[in-house]
Write a protein that holds these residues in place. Sequence first.
Motif, mmCIF file in Angstrom:
data_model
loop_
_atom_site.group_PDB
_atom_site.id
_atom_site.type_symbol
_atom_site.label_atom_id
_atom_site.label_comp_id
_atom_site.label_asym_id
_atom_site.label_seq_id
_atom_site.Cartn_x
_atom_site.Cartn_y
_atom_site.Cartn_z
ATOM 1 N N VAL A 17 0.857 -1.055 0.069
ATOM 2 C CA VAL A 17 0.150 -0.010 -0.024
ATOM 3 C C VAL A 17 0.903 1.361 0.053
ATOM 4 O O VAL A 17 0.636 2.070 -0.720
ATOM 5 C CB VAL A 17 -0.860 0.001 1.275
ATOM 6 C CG1 VAL A 17 -1.732 1.322 1.296
ATOM 7 C CG2 VAL A 17 -1.928 -1.328 1.159
ATOM 8 N N ARG A 18 2.019 1.258 0.857
ATOM 9 C CA ARG A 18 2.617 2.531 0.896
ATOM 10 C C ARG A 18 3.416 2.702 -0.472
ATOM 11 O O ARG A 18 3.637 3.848 -1.109
ATOM 12 C CB ARG A 18 3.796 2.116 1.750
ATOM 13 C CG ARG A 18 3.297 2.426 3.216
ATOM 14 C CD ARG A 18 4.394 2.488 4.532
ATOM 15 N NE ARG A 18 5.475 1.712 4.220
ATOM 16 C CZ ARG A 18 5.602 0.231 4.819
ATOM 17 N NH1 ARG A 18 4.515 -0.024 5.578
ATOM 18 N NH2 ARG A 18 6.433 -0.595 4.713
ATOM 19 N N THR A 19 4.062 1.441 -1.197
ATOM 20 C CA THR A 19 4.526 1.755 -2.347
ATOM 21 C C THR A 19 3.520 2.175 -3.552
ATOM 22 O O THR A 19 3.953 3.307 -4.287
ATOM 23 C CB THR A 19 5.301 0.391 -2.798
ATOM 24 O OG1 THR A 19 6.338 -0.231 -1.825
ATOM 25 C CG2 THR A 19 6.030 0.523 -4.110
ATOM 26 N N LEU A 20 2.520 1.414 -3.309
ATOM 27 C CA LEU A 20 1.600 1.797 -4.655
ATOM 28 C C LEU A 20 0.948 3.400 -4.213
ATOM 29 O O LEU A 20 0.964 4.152 -5.426
ATOM 30 C CB LEU A 20 0.069 1.197 -4.247
ATOM 31 C CG LEU A 20 -1.262 1.324 -4.927
ATOM 32 C CD1 LEU A 20 -0.667 1.039 -6.554
ATOM 33 C CD2 LEU A 20 -2.249 0.507 -4.699
ATOM 34 N N LEU A 21 0.686 3.934 -3.130
ATOM 35 C CA LEU A 21 0.113 5.024 -2.963
ATOM 36 C C LEU A 21 1.516 6.316 -2.944
ATOM 37 O O LEU A 21 1.093 7.446 -3.182
ATOM 38 C CB LEU A 21 -0.291 5.522 -1.676
ATOM 39 C CG LEU A 21 -1.643 4.550 -1.524
ATOM 40 C CD1 LEU A 21 -2.367 4.675 -0.108
ATOM 41 C CD2 LEU A 21 -2.807 5.089 -2.520
#
Length: 329
Positions: A17-21
């Motif tokens: 999630v952190r990488t995607l966002l």
Amino acid sequence: MRILVTGGAGFIGSHYVRTLLGGGYPGCEDARVTVLDKLTYAGNPANLDAVAGRFRFVRGDICDAGLLADLLPGHDAVLNFAAETHVDRSIAGAAEFVSSNVTGVQVLLDACLAAGVPRVVHVSTDEVYGSIAAGSWAEDAPLDPNSPYSAAKAGGDLLALAYARTHGLNVSVTRCCNNYGPHQYPEKVVPLFVTNLLDGRPVPLYGDGLNVRGWIHVDDHCRGVQLVLERGERGRVYHIDGGTELSNRELTAAILTACGASWDMVVPVTDRKGHDRRYSLDDSLLRSMGYAPRVPFAEGLKATVEWYADHRDWWAPLNRPAPPARPGS
């Protein structure tokens, strides 16, 4: 694109999630993310602080059919990171593992069918194959799990593949080797050893320490999952490997070096029941699609140790396993 990430407050799911966002997956910069997490002991909302306010968070269980029926419509993809994962805990009690890793997968797949979700990726483990003395498993290798954890994961995998074949659900399965990196709950070997050593506590080494595992940085794992999300085929299994195989003794030596500690901090302990001797994945299929790990193990381990050293406030309050007694103590 609307993406639902189950288990998104856990170690691997939160990294995804952190990488995607954070714009780490080209073409997905405008993705709208929903995180569904039960927040068991290993789920931590603080894992998502870096992207706070940029996603919708729902506390809940993938076994909750009513919740999923309300939540799933309108999502374009589901990534299922939700699972109970610690082998030792599964040996002590298997019920929660069957509930999350088998029943939960079935309930989630049914809900995806009912909501017409176009794409699903189910995240699994190399442990479903059991042990391999030499060579590496291809994706069509027979499943031969030996722990309650791996047996439950194998059950979820088979359900996912059955839903692809029976119902035509566009679901792929990924199987990965051992992960390490920041935000990993300190019951797994790397964060347990690192946090113990940072506290001046001894670390336990199972048996003769010659059990072999593949290792991958969590960032490389998540990039592999993203590639399967984008280009994977319905009903196929994809291996994600980090290109590093180490015995537990070799891993322990690397952690000791990274932490500036010596072997007198290591305490041999009785081997785990049913301890698989060696895992090894052939990831040539995913590599043919353009995947390759980017984080060298030595660099990734050094960065991981530094993260735990700098984030004592994250791990110090957590309930870590008790340290083993030193010989003669």
